[in-house]
Design a protein around this motif. Sequence first.
Motif, PDB file in Angstrom:
ATOM      1  N   UNK A   9      19.371  -9.354 -12.913  1.00 59.18           N
ATOM      2  CA  UNK A   9      18.776 -10.701 -13.806  1.00 59.18           C
ATOM      3  C   UNK A   9      19.071 -11.594 -15.124  1.00 59.18           C
ATOM      4  N   UNK A  10      20.616 -11.353 -15.579  1.00 63.16           N
ATOM      5  CA  UNK A  10      20.426 -12.799 -16.028  1.00 63.16           C
ATOM      6  C   UNK A  10      21.148 -14.026 -15.382  1.00 63.16           C
ATOM      7  N   UNK A  11      21.415 -13.558 -13.931  1.00 66.04           N
ATOM      8  CA  UNK A  11      21.802 -14.349 -12.975  1.00 66.04           C
ATOM      9  C   UNK A  11      20.450 -15.373 -13.182  1.00 66.04           C
ATOM     10  N   UNK A  12      19.446 -15.056 -13.153  1.00 66.76           N
ATOM     11  CA  UNK A  12      18.075 -16.223 -12.466  1.00 66.76           C
ATOM     12  C   UNK A  12      18.127 -16.873 -13.987  1.00 66.76           C
ATOM     13  N   UNK A  13      18.359 -16.930 -15.128  1.00 67.34           N
ATOM     14  CA  UNK A  13      17.742 -18.593 -15.722  1.00 67.34           C
ATOM     15  C   UNK A  13      19.529 -19.131 -15.370  1.00 67.34           C
TER      16      UNK A  13
END
Length: 488
Positions: A52-56
Motif C-alpha cells: 500500500x505504501x507504494x501507491x503514493x
Amino acid sequence: MSAPDEAGYATAFPRVLRRFALFAIAFSVVSITTGIFVNYAYGLTTLGPAAVWLWPVAAVGQVLVVLVLAELAGHMPLAGANYQWSARLVNTGFGYTVGALGLLYGAVGLPGIALVGLAPLAATVVGLDAADPLTLLVIAVLALVVAFVVNIVRVQWAARVNNLAVFAEIVGTVVLSVLLLALWATHRGSTPDGGHGLAFLTTANPGTPLADGIVGGALIGIFTLVGFEAAADMAEEAVDARRTVPRAMIAAAVISGVLGMVALIGFTVAIPDLGAVEASPVPLAAIAEFWLGPALTAVFLIIVVFSMFALLVVAAASNSRLLFAMARDGLLPGSGALRRVNGRTATPVVALVTSLVVCLVLLAYGTLDGAAFTILVGATALVPYLIYLLTLGGYLARRRRLRALGAGSFSLGRAALPVAGLAMVWLVAVVAALTLPEAFRAADYVVLGGLALTGLWYVAVLRRRLRDGTAGLPARSSGRPEQEMETA
C-alpha cells in the motif's frame, strides 16, 4: 460548416461538456475502484500488505506527469490529445506514432476490461457460472455494445453515466473501506488471526526478492493511475476548454491518488486472515464478505461492475475521438469516413462503430485463445507510459513552441523544466519496470509488433501522403504550413 479555428479545423462538435462532466470523464477512466479491485491481488501476493505504501509513490509520479499534460491541454485543447500535442510540438510523423500507440491501447484495453474484469463479476452477481467462457463472452459483448451505443446516441448520455460513476467510485472504494476499517477497529478480536495491529501495513512477504516485491507492489498504482487525459480527448466538446480541461485532469489525478490511498489502507487493515485472502481469486470481495456478509458484498460487487461499465463508456468516447482526430489529418485507412461527425447526434458514428468492431474481433480472439489475450492485455500496462514518455520527450525538446500554439490557461512557468524532468525520471523508471523483467517479455513483443505494423503503414502509404500534402496537420493561424513543420 463553420470557419476554421486557430488550430486550422472547422468546428465539428457542439460544446456541451462542463467542468464536472470533464472531471467525471477523467476520474472514471482512472477508476480507482476498477484498478484496485483488479490489481490488488498482484500487489498483495508479491510484496504483501506493505504494497500500500507504494501507491503514493505512483500517485506523486503521475501528478508530475499530469501537470505537464495539463499545460499542453491548456495550449492545445484538441480531440486526440496526446497525438495532437506530439504532432504540433515535434511533427506529424512523431504524433502518428504516439497516436498509433493510443489506438493499440484502446483496442486491447476495452475488450480486456470487459472480458477479464466486468464479465466474471457480473456473472457472479447474477448467479451465473463465472468460469463458463460462453457466458463471459456474452456479457462482455453486451457491455461493449451498450457502452458504444450510449456514445453513438449522444455524448451527454455518456457524460451522465460518468457523473453517476463518480459517486459509485467514492461509495465503492472510500466509503466501503472506511466502513471495513471501523468494523475491524471495533471487532478485530473476532478475526481468525486474532486481530493484527496497524504495524501489519509494513508486513512484507519473506519469500519474494525485494526488487521483485517492490515492482509487484507498485503495479497497483502504476496500472490504475492512468487515463486522466481522457478529459483532453473530449476538449473540442468542452465549454471553456482551455480552463476546464486542465483543471479536470489535475483534480482527477490528485483526488484519485488521495482516495485510492484511503481505500487501500482501509481494505488492507481489515484483512481478517492474510493467508485466506491471498488465496482468494477476488481478495477485496473476500475481505468485504467476512465483515459485511454475502448480501452487502453483492451490493459492493454491483458498484464495481457499474464502475467498470462507466470506464468502458468513457474509454469508448476517448478512443473514438483519437480515431476521429487522426483521420481528420488523413493518417489512417478510411480517413474520409472516420472523420465524419453525424449531424443529428453530433458524434463520430463511423469512428465509434469501427472501434466497436475492432474490440469485438479482439474479444472473439481472446475467447478462442485466452493465454494470448492475457498477453495482449498485459501489454496495455506498458503502452500508456510509452505514450506519456514520448509526449513529455516532445515537450522537453520543443516547449518553446508552445507560445506559437496559442495562449494557455495553465502554465508551469519556471517550474516547467524541474517538473517535466522529474516526471521523465519517473516514466523511465516505470517503463524499465514494465519491460525488463522476464515476466513482461511477451507483452513487450506485442508492443513491438504493434509499432512494426505502424511503421509498415507509414513507409508504404503515409510518408507519401505527408510529402504531397494530402495528410498532416492543417496550416495554422500563423500561416506556417505542415510541410515546414516536418522539416523543422
